[in-house]
Motif scaffolding. Structure first.
Motif, PDB file in Angstrom:
ATOM      1  N   ALA A  48      -5.043   9.724 -11.441  1.00 52.00           N
ATOM      2  CA  ALA A  48      -5.631  11.070 -11.232  1.00 52.00           C
ATOM      3  C   ALA A  48      -4.652  12.085 -11.917  1.00 52.00           C
ATOM      4  CB  ALA A  48      -5.378  11.325  -9.650  1.00 52.00           C
ATOM      5  N   ASP A  49      -3.326  11.878 -12.166  1.00 56.47           N
ATOM      6  CA  ASP A  49      -2.590  13.043 -12.714  1.00 56.47           C
ATOM      7  C   ASP A  49      -2.896  12.636 -14.355  1.00 56.47           C
ATOM      8  OD1 ASP A  49      -1.190  13.748 -10.420  1.00 56.47           O
ATOM      9  OD2 ASP A  49       0.478  12.199 -11.046  1.00 56.47           O
ATOM     10  N   ALA A  50      -3.186  11.646 -14.708  1.00 58.28           N
ATOM     11  CA  ALA A  50      -3.489  11.659 -16.182  1.00 58.28           C
ATOM     12  C   ALA A  50      -4.773  11.935 -16.244  1.00 58.28           C
ATOM     13  CB  ALA A  50      -3.502  10.062 -16.554  1.00 58.28           C
ATOM     14  N   TYR A  51      -5.782  11.928 -15.585  1.00 55.23           N
ATOM     15  CA  TYR A  51      -7.374  12.516 -15.800  1.00 55.23           C
ATOM     16  C   TYR A  51      -7.106  13.997 -15.723  1.00 55.23           C
ATOM     17  CZ  TYR A  51     -12.183  13.557 -14.675  1.00 55.23           C
ATOM     18  OH  TYR A  51     -13.287  13.974 -15.100  1.00 55.23           O
ATOM     19  N   SER A  52      -6.461  14.717 -14.776  1.00 58.13           N
ATOM     20  CA  SER A  52      -6.148  15.903 -14.936  1.00 58.13           C
ATOM     21  C   SER A  52      -5.476  16.607 -15.821  1.00 58.13           C
ATOM     22  CB  SER A  52      -5.301  16.541 -13.442  1.00 58.13           C
ATOM     23  OG  SER A  52      -6.235  16.017 -12.392  1.00 58.13           O
ATOM     24  N   LYS A  53      -4.541  15.949 -16.394  1.00 55.76           N
ATOM     25  CA  LYS A  53      -3.705  16.271 -17.626  1.00 55.76           C
ATOM     26  C   LYS A  53      -4.812  16.367 -18.743  1.00 55.76           C
ATOM     27  CE  LYS A  53       0.328  15.660 -20.378  1.00 55.76           C
ATOM     28  NZ  LYS A  53       1.549  14.590 -20.466  1.00 55.76           N
ATOM     29  N   GLY A  54      -5.449  15.305 -18.822  1.00 60.21           N
ATOM     30  CA  GLY A  54      -6.534  15.201 -20.028  1.00 60.21           C
ATOM     31  C   GLY A  54      -7.467  16.319 -19.923  1.00 60.21           C
ATOM     32  N   GLN A  55      -8.168  16.515 -18.861  1.00 66.85           N
ATOM     33  CA  GLN A  55      -9.003  17.966 -18.459  1.00 66.85           C
ATOM     34  C   GLN A  55      -8.292  18.878 -18.921  1.00 66.85           C
ATOM     35  OE1 GLN A  55     -10.060  17.364 -14.499  1.00 66.85           O
ATOM     36  NE2 GLN A  55     -12.305  16.901 -15.074  1.00 66.85           N
ATOM     37  N   ALA A  56      -7.005  19.195 -18.552  1.00 64.54           N
ATOM     38  CA  ALA A  56      -6.529  20.465 -18.832  1.00 64.54           C
ATOM     39  C   ALA A  56      -6.365  20.657 -20.530  1.00 64.54           C
ATOM     40  CB  ALA A  56      -5.230  20.514 -18.149  1.00 64.54           C
ATOM     41  N   ALA A 114       0.726  -1.107  -0.042  1.00 59.76           N
ATOM     42  CA  ALA A 114      -0.140   0.044   0.047  1.00 59.76           C
ATOM     43  C   ALA A 114       0.900   1.528   0.164  1.00 59.76           C
ATOM     44  CB  ALA A 114      -0.752  -0.069   1.254  1.00 59.76           C
ATOM     45  N   ALA A 115       2.036   1.327   0.768  1.00 61.00           N
ATOM     46  CA  ALA A 115       2.767   2.400   0.914  1.00 61.00           C
ATOM     47  C   ALA A 115       3.383   2.603  -0.542  1.00 61.00           C
ATOM     48  CB  ALA A 115       3.757   2.197   1.875  1.00 61.00           C
ATOM     49  N   ILE A 116       3.749   1.661  -0.949  1.00 65.51           N
ATOM     50  CA  ILE A 116       4.498   1.704  -2.539  1.00 65.51           C
ATOM     51  C   ILE A 116       3.312   2.196  -3.482  1.00 65.51           C
ATOM     52  CG2 ILE A 116       5.420   0.323  -4.476  1.00 65.51           C
ATOM     53  CD1 ILE A 116       6.662  -1.597  -2.364  1.00 65.51           C
ATOM     54  N   ALA A 117       2.081   1.838  -3.421  1.00 66.64           N
ATOM     55  CA  ALA A 117       1.142   2.304  -4.441  1.00 66.64           C
ATOM     56  C   ALA A 117       1.126   3.936  -4.314  1.00 66.64           C
ATOM     57  CB  ALA A 117      -0.153   1.509  -4.263  1.00 66.64           C
ATOM     58  N   ARG A 118       1.263   4.296  -3.111  1.00 68.90           N
ATOM     59  CA  ARG A 118       0.802   5.688  -2.590  1.00 68.90           C
ATOM     60  C   ARG A 118       1.953   6.549  -3.039  1.00 68.90           C
ATOM     61  NH1 ARG A 118      -1.814   4.207   2.607  1.00 68.90           N
ATOM     62  NH2 ARG A 118       0.341   3.591   3.216  1.00 68.90           N
ATOM     63  N   THR A 119       3.080   5.785  -3.227  1.00 67.20           N
ATOM     64  CA  THR A 119       4.366   6.806  -3.627  1.00 67.20           C
ATOM     65  C   THR A 119       4.463   7.333  -5.114  1.00 67.20           C
ATOM     66  OG1 THR A 119       5.786   5.379  -1.931  1.00 67.20           O
ATOM     67  CG2 THR A 119       6.798   6.719  -3.519  1.00 67.20           C
ATOM     68  N   PRO A 120       4.433   8.649  -5.362  1.00 63.70           N
ATOM     69  CA  PRO A 120       4.446   9.110  -6.543  1.00 63.70           C
ATOM     70  C   PRO A 120       5.572   8.731  -7.443  1.00 63.70           C
ATOM     71  CG  PRO A 120       4.724  10.736  -4.867  1.00 63.70           C
ATOM     72  CD  PRO A 120       4.627   9.735  -4.269  1.00 63.70           C
ATOM     73  N   SER A 121       5.269   7.952  -8.255  1.00 59.32           N
ATOM     74  CA  SER A 121       6.418   7.470  -9.108  1.00 59.32           C
ATOM     75  C   SER A 121       5.866   7.585 -10.732  1.00 59.32           C
ATOM     76  CB  SER A 121       6.871   5.983  -8.888  1.00 59.32           C
ATOM     77  OG  SER A 121       5.737   5.068  -8.986  1.00 59.32           O
ATOM     78  N   GLY A 122       6.172   8.827 -11.124  1.00 60.57           N
ATOM     79  CA  GLY A 122       5.663   8.903 -12.670  1.00 60.57           C
ATOM     80  C   GLY A 122       4.187   9.420 -12.420  1.00 60.57           C
ATOM     81  N   THR A 123       3.285   9.042 -13.639  1.00 60.62           N
ATOM     82  CA  THR A 123       2.037   9.591 -13.875  1.00 60.62           C
ATOM     83  C   THR A 123       0.894   8.628 -13.196  1.00 60.62           C
ATOM     84  OG1 THR A 123       2.724  10.547 -15.610  1.00 60.62           O
ATOM     85  CG2 THR A 123       0.295  10.272 -15.148  1.00 60.62           C
ATOM     86  N   THR A 124       0.192   8.981 -12.019  1.00 58.03           N
ATOM     87  CA  THR A 124      -0.861   8.296 -11.618  1.00 58.03           C
ATOM     88  C   THR A 124      -2.311   8.272 -12.416  1.00 58.03           C
ATOM     89  OG1 THR A 124      -1.520   9.899 -10.077  1.00 58.03           O
ATOM     90  CG2 THR A 124       0.167   8.553  -9.199  1.00 58.03           C
TER      91      THR A 124
END
Length: 102
Positions: A69-77, A57-67
């Motif tokens: 949510a990041d991809a969704y926000s980038k698509g919206q922008a 779970a800790a590894i999954a929360r660690t930012p490593s590249g694009t998540t």
């Protein structure tokens, strides 16, 4: 009803399965995928290996590249930028194009 008891996999087996799934998929496995690969129920795995679950779970929360949510926000922008560019371009008016004299 008779309970069927199977020995739990060793921690070494669990970690080698994590490494195997990681090399197959290119990312760390979920707890559910790991439990399934080991032939255990999700709750059995979580109950017997809480430290490994916390580690995953800790590894999954660690930012490593694009998540996601990041991809969704980038698509919206990107979509907002494209709408803005389309609305301001001269060819974006709703009036019909003049007929060509060909």
């Amino acid at each position: 009803m008779t309970a069927h008891r199977h020995p739990l996999p060793s921690r070494t087996d669990v970690h080698s399965t994590i490494d195997s799934l990681t090399s197959e998929t290119g990312r760390r496995p979920s707890v559910l995928a790991l439990a399934t690969r080991l032939g255990l129920a999700n709750s059995t795995f979580r109950r017997n290996y809480p430290d490994i679950c916390a580690e995953l779970a800790a590894i999954a929360r660690t930012p490593s590249g694009t998540t996601a949510a990041d991809a969704y926000s980038k698509g919206q922008a990107t979509n907002a930028r494209l709408r803005r560019n389309t609305a301001t371009s001269p060819s974006s008016s709703n009036s019909p194009s003049p007929p060509s004299n060909a």
